[in-house]
Design a protein around this motif. Structure first.
Motif, PDB file in Angstrom:
ATOM      1  N   SER A  15       0.833  -1.212   0.000  1.00 22.28           N
ATOM      2  CA  SER A  15       0.000   0.000   0.000  1.00 22.28           C
ATOM      3  C   SER A  15       0.861   1.253   0.000  1.00 22.28           C
ATOM      4  CB  SER A  15      -0.931   0.002   1.218  1.00 22.28           C
ATOM      5  OG  SER A  15      -1.890  -1.038   1.109  1.00 22.28           O
ATOM      6  N   TRP A  16       1.972   1.206   0.734  1.00 27.18           N
ATOM      7  CA  TRP A  16       2.910   2.333   0.770  1.00 27.18           C
ATOM      8  C   TRP A  16       4.322   1.795   0.572  1.00 27.18           C
ATOM      9  CZ3 TRP A  16      -0.672   1.398   4.655  1.00 27.18           C
ATOM     10  CH2 TRP A  16      -1.750   2.299   4.740  1.00 27.18           C
ATOM     11  N   LEU A  17       5.114   2.506  -0.188  1.00 24.97           N
ATOM     12  CA  LEU A  17       6.515   2.163  -0.379  1.00 24.97           C
ATOM     13  C   LEU A  17       7.346   3.374   0.045  1.00 24.97           C
ATOM     14  CD1 LEU A  17       7.968   0.219  -3.390  1.00 24.97           C
ATOM     15  CD2 LEU A  17       9.219   2.135  -2.405  1.00 24.97           C
ATOM     16  N   VAL A  18       8.207   3.173   1.037  1.00 27.88           N
ATOM     17  CA  VAL A  18       9.019   4.267   1.587  1.00 27.88           C
ATOM     18  C   VAL A  18      10.483   3.978   1.292  1.00 27.88           C
ATOM     19  CG1 VAL A  18       9.641   5.555   3.651  1.00 27.88           C
ATOM     20  CG2 VAL A  18       7.311   4.676   3.390  1.00 27.88           C
ATOM     21  N   VAL A  26       6.895   9.140   0.283  1.00 24.94           N
ATOM     22  CA  VAL A  26       6.012   7.988   0.499  1.00 24.94           C
ATOM     23  C   VAL A  26       5.284   7.736  -0.816  1.00 24.94           C
ATOM     24  CG1 VAL A  26       4.066   7.041   1.778  1.00 24.94           C
ATOM     25  CG2 VAL A  26       5.697   8.544   2.933  1.00 24.94           C
ATOM     26  N   LEU A  27       5.521   6.575  -1.405  1.00 22.71           N
ATOM     27  CA  LEU A  27       4.923   6.232  -2.695  1.00 22.71           C
ATOM     28  C   LEU A  27       3.710   5.337  -2.487  1.00 22.71           C
ATOM     29  CD1 LEU A  27       8.242   5.367  -4.584  1.00 22.71           C
ATOM     30  CD2 LEU A  27       6.963   7.512  -4.724  1.00 22.71           C
ATOM     31  N   GLN A  28       2.623   5.664  -3.165  1.00 21.41           N
ATOM     32  CA  GLN A  28       1.443   4.802  -3.160  1.00 21.41           C
ATOM     33  C   GLN A  28       1.198   4.301  -4.581  1.00 21.41           C
ATOM     34  OE1 GLN A  28      -0.925   7.860  -0.553  1.00 21.41           O
ATOM     35  NE2 GLN A  28      -1.894   5.858  -0.245  1.00 21.41           N
ATOM     36  N   ALA A  29       0.498   3.175  -4.693  1.00 16.95           N
ATOM     37  CA  ALA A  29       0.238   2.541  -5.980  1.00 16.95           C
ATOM     38  C   ALA A  29       1.546   2.266  -6.725  1.00 16.95           C
ATOM     39  CB  ALA A  29      -0.698   3.396  -6.833  1.00 16.95           C
ATOM     40  N   HIS A  30       2.555   1.843  -5.973  1.00 18.43           N
ATOM     41  CA  HIS A  30       3.860   1.505  -6.542  1.00 18.43           C
ATOM     42  C   HIS A  30       4.221   0.051  -6.239  1.00 18.43           C
ATOM     43  CE1 HIS A  30       4.516   5.642  -7.654  1.00 18.43           C
ATOM     44  NE2 HIS A  30       5.744   5.381  -8.064  1.00 18.43           N
ATOM     45  N   ALA A  31       5.221  -0.426  -6.955  1.00 12.71           N
ATOM     46  CA  ALA A  31       5.675  -1.806  -6.803  1.00 12.71           C
ATOM     47  C   ALA A  31       7.192  -1.845  -6.741  1.00 12.71           C
ATOM     48  CB  ALA A  31       5.179  -2.649  -7.979  1.00 12.71           C
ATOM     49  N   PRO A  60      -1.510  -5.751   0.982  1.00 16.33           N
ATOM     50  CA  PRO A  60      -2.498  -4.732   1.347  1.00 16.33           C
ATOM     51  C   PRO A  60      -2.327  -4.274   2.792  1.00 16.33           C
ATOM     52  CG  PRO A  60      -3.506  -6.911   1.296  1.00 16.33           C
ATOM     53  CD  PRO A  60      -2.127  -7.070   0.733  1.00 16.33           C
ATOM     54  N   GLY A  61      -2.409  -2.963   2.992  1.00 14.60           N
ATOM     55  CA  GLY A  61      -2.264  -2.407   4.327  1.00 14.60           C
ATOM     56  C   GLY A  61      -0.848  -2.383   4.844  1.00 14.60           C
ATOM     57  N   CYS A  62       0.118  -2.742   3.991  1.00 20.73           N
ATOM     58  CA  CYS A  62       1.515  -2.826   4.426  1.00 20.73           C
ATOM     59  C   CYS A  62       2.346  -1.659   3.907  1.00 20.73           C
ATOM     60  CB  CYS A  62       2.157  -4.133   3.962  1.00 20.73           C
ATOM     61  SG  CYS A  62       1.626  -5.584   4.891  1.00 20.73           S
ATOM     62  N   LEU A  63       3.265  -1.218   4.740  1.00 23.98           N
ATOM     63  CA  LEU A  63       4.279  -0.248   4.360  1.00 23.98           C
ATOM     64  C   LEU A  63       5.572  -1.017   4.119  1.00 23.98           C
ATOM     65  CD1 LEU A  63       5.074   3.126   6.157  1.00 23.98           C
ATOM     66  CD2 LEU A  63       6.898   1.532   5.562  1.00 23.98           C
ATOM     67  N   LEU A  64       6.102  -0.926   2.916  1.00 18.75           N
ATOM     68  CA  LEU A  64       7.352  -1.598   2.565  1.00 18.75           C
ATOM     69  C   LEU A  64       8.494  -0.605   2.708  1.00 18.75           C
ATOM     70  CD1 LEU A  64       8.423  -4.358   1.498  1.00 18.75           C
ATOM     71  CD2 LEU A  64       8.390  -3.327  -0.792  1.00 18.75           C
ATOM     72  N   ALA A  65       9.484  -0.960   3.507  1.00 14.95           N
ATOM     73  CA  ALA A  65      10.601  -0.062   3.810  1.00 14.95           C
ATOM     74  C   ALA A  65      11.907  -0.839   3.799  1.00 14.95           C
ATOM     75  CB  ALA A  65      10.386   0.582   5.185  1.00 14.95           C
ATOM     76  N   PRO A  66      13.035  -0.131   3.803  1.00 15.30           N
ATOM     77  CA  PRO A  66      14.304  -0.837   3.985  1.00 15.30           C
ATOM     78  C   PRO A  66      14.295  -1.556   5.338  1.00 15.30           C
ATOM     79  CG  PRO A  66      14.655   1.488   3.425  1.00 15.30           C
ATOM     80  CD  PRO A  66      13.212   1.332   3.733  1.00 15.30           C
TER      81      PRO A  66
END
Length: 443
Positions: A15-18, A26-31, A60-66
């Motif tokens: 859902s979020w890519l940081v 903060v990127l949304q709708a990204h892969a 879904p509902g997850c923030l992906l981070a380093p």
């Protein structure tokens, strides 16, 4: 960079890519796409839809981070968790911890304690940690087997320690380990002179020479307490940082741990030398050691990372919780509510940690070509709603219980909160057995 015509190994759709770099994004709708353990794609879902992948995971509902980077700790000391609480540092160390180490520390102790620490850290979203403890070869074996990334800092003291009868023995072990692991994909080796008050000038000079020859990092407890600084002035006529500067130890390869006492001259030395500081707020608070002036250091241009210290003085290896404490404490110390905002706090726990350990070309941010060291935080919980700023919710409302998935170099080490390569029940049984022995029930 590998061509994207070949299938990705894994495509993640959070859902979020940081990415952490660039800052504040903060990127949304990204892969994010992974191949051969590296990040090879970051883009919109529309772009991702045109790619082929061997596996695609919706998050879904997850923030992906380093993955989080624990820049200082003593992993095997997890077996001493809660052994000597609520005591002053000097009493804690000299009357309890050092005697316990003298009695109990062995290769088996380090093996079991390090494995326990690695498991706890992976479950908390940590993909890389720095360890300074006895029998470093054993710790390195644990890191190798587990799949996590680590810096192993070989402990160096003027007096005998478990596994090294003399300072030179310890130095030899460090140099040998550095050579053995020089090309290891996930382990780096540092020299770990314990502190200015436990290593004399002659031995610090040896550390400097060998570190320069090997281009090896150095990690050291520095300015942990006001007493340490006062003692140095009385014995050496100068503060510890000034003494280390005179001996040529300051510089980008030095990781100065704690640094709760910072004068204007100290700050100037840190800035001019490009020395990194590793902040361990909860250990410092629990031992009443003082407050690292994080915002002041940051604004001056000092790279500040974060570490848990050992579980014997913390009492956990929860870097997400540590980062929250760091953010809140920084505001109180600086007298400013805007000090160390949530995005900078996350940067401190990721890219700044990588930079301190000399690994920022490999990990610490989500950038093309870097290792796929990733953590997916589940922000779908009731207590995290509503979400206006996902990073703020991560830092200020979330606990390590929200860590859902962890990858190191593209290999999944935690899936839905469960370790994939370590036996949790066996670790639990081992820790309990050590606890019973150390508590005296089976002497």
């Amino acid at each position: 960079m590998p061509k994207l015509t070949a299938p990705l190994d894994l495509l993640l759709l959070p859902s979020w890519l940081v990415p952490v770099e660039p800052a504040g994004v903060v990127l949304q709708a990204h892969a994010l796409g992974i191949r051969d353990g590296k990040i090879v794609f970051i883009g919109s879902r529309e772009e991702a839809a045109r790619l082929s992948a061997n596996e695609t995971r919706e998050l879904p509902g997850c923030l992906l981070a380093p993955g989080l980077i624990n820049a200082h700790g003593h992993a095997a000391m997890t077996l001493f968790r809660g052994l000597a609480d609520d005591l002053p540092l000097k009493t804690w160390l000299e009357a309890h911890i050092w005697p316990a180490e003298s009695r109990w520390v062995s290769e088996d102790f380090v093996r079991d304690g390090t494995a326990l620490a690695i498991a706890e850290q992976l479950k908390g979203g940590i993909t890389c940690f720095s360890d300074m403890y006895f029998f470093p070869k054993v710790a390195a074996d644990c890191v190798h087997d587990s799949g996590i990334r680590a810096q192993i800092a070989t402990p160096l003291l003027d007096f005998p320690i478990p596994g090294a009868r003399t300072f030179d023995d310890g130095l030899h072990i460090g140099v040998e380990l550095f050579g053995d692991l020089r090309h290891h994909p996930r382990i780096t080796v540092a020299l770990g002179p314990h502190a200015p008050y436990t290593v004399n000038d002659e031995n610090l000079e040896k550390v400097r020479v060998i570190a320069e020859e090997l281009d090896a990092p150095i990690q050291m407890h520095i300015h942990e307490t006001a007493f340490e600084v006062q003692q140095s002035v009385e014995q050496h006529g100068e503060r510890p940082l000034a003494r280390l500067a005179r001996l040529g130890l300051l510089g980008p390869r030095l990781q100065a741990v704690h640094v709760t006492q910072v004068s204007d001259d100290d700050l100037a030395l840190l800035v001019e030398s490009n020395t990194s500081v590793v902040h361990c707020p909860e250990s410092n608070l629990k031992l009443a050691s003082g407050f690292c002036p994080v915002e002041r250091l940051w604004q001056a241009g000092v790279n500040v990372a974060v570490g848990t210290d050992g579980a014997a003085s913390n009492n956990d290896l929860d870097l997400l919780g540590e980062t929250r404490t760091a953010a809140l404490l920084a505001k109180a110390v600086a007298g400013s509510a805007s000090a160390l905002d949530a995005h900078r706090a996350l940067r401190m726990a990721t890219l700044n940690g990588a930079r301190a350990l000399g690994l920022d070309a490999v990990t610490g941010s989500l950038e093309l070509g870097k290792a796929a060291d990733l953590v997916a935080f589940d922000l779908s919980g009731l207590a995290q709603q509503p979400i206006y700023d996902a990073v703020s919710q991560l830092i200020y409302t979330s606990s390590r219980d929200c860590v859902k998935h962890v990858w190191v170099a593209g290999r999944q080490l935690l899936e839905d909160g469960r370790l994939t390569r370590m036996d949790e029940q066996a670790l639990h049984a081992s820790a309990c057995a050590w606890g019973q022995r150390i508590a005296g029930q089976h002497e």
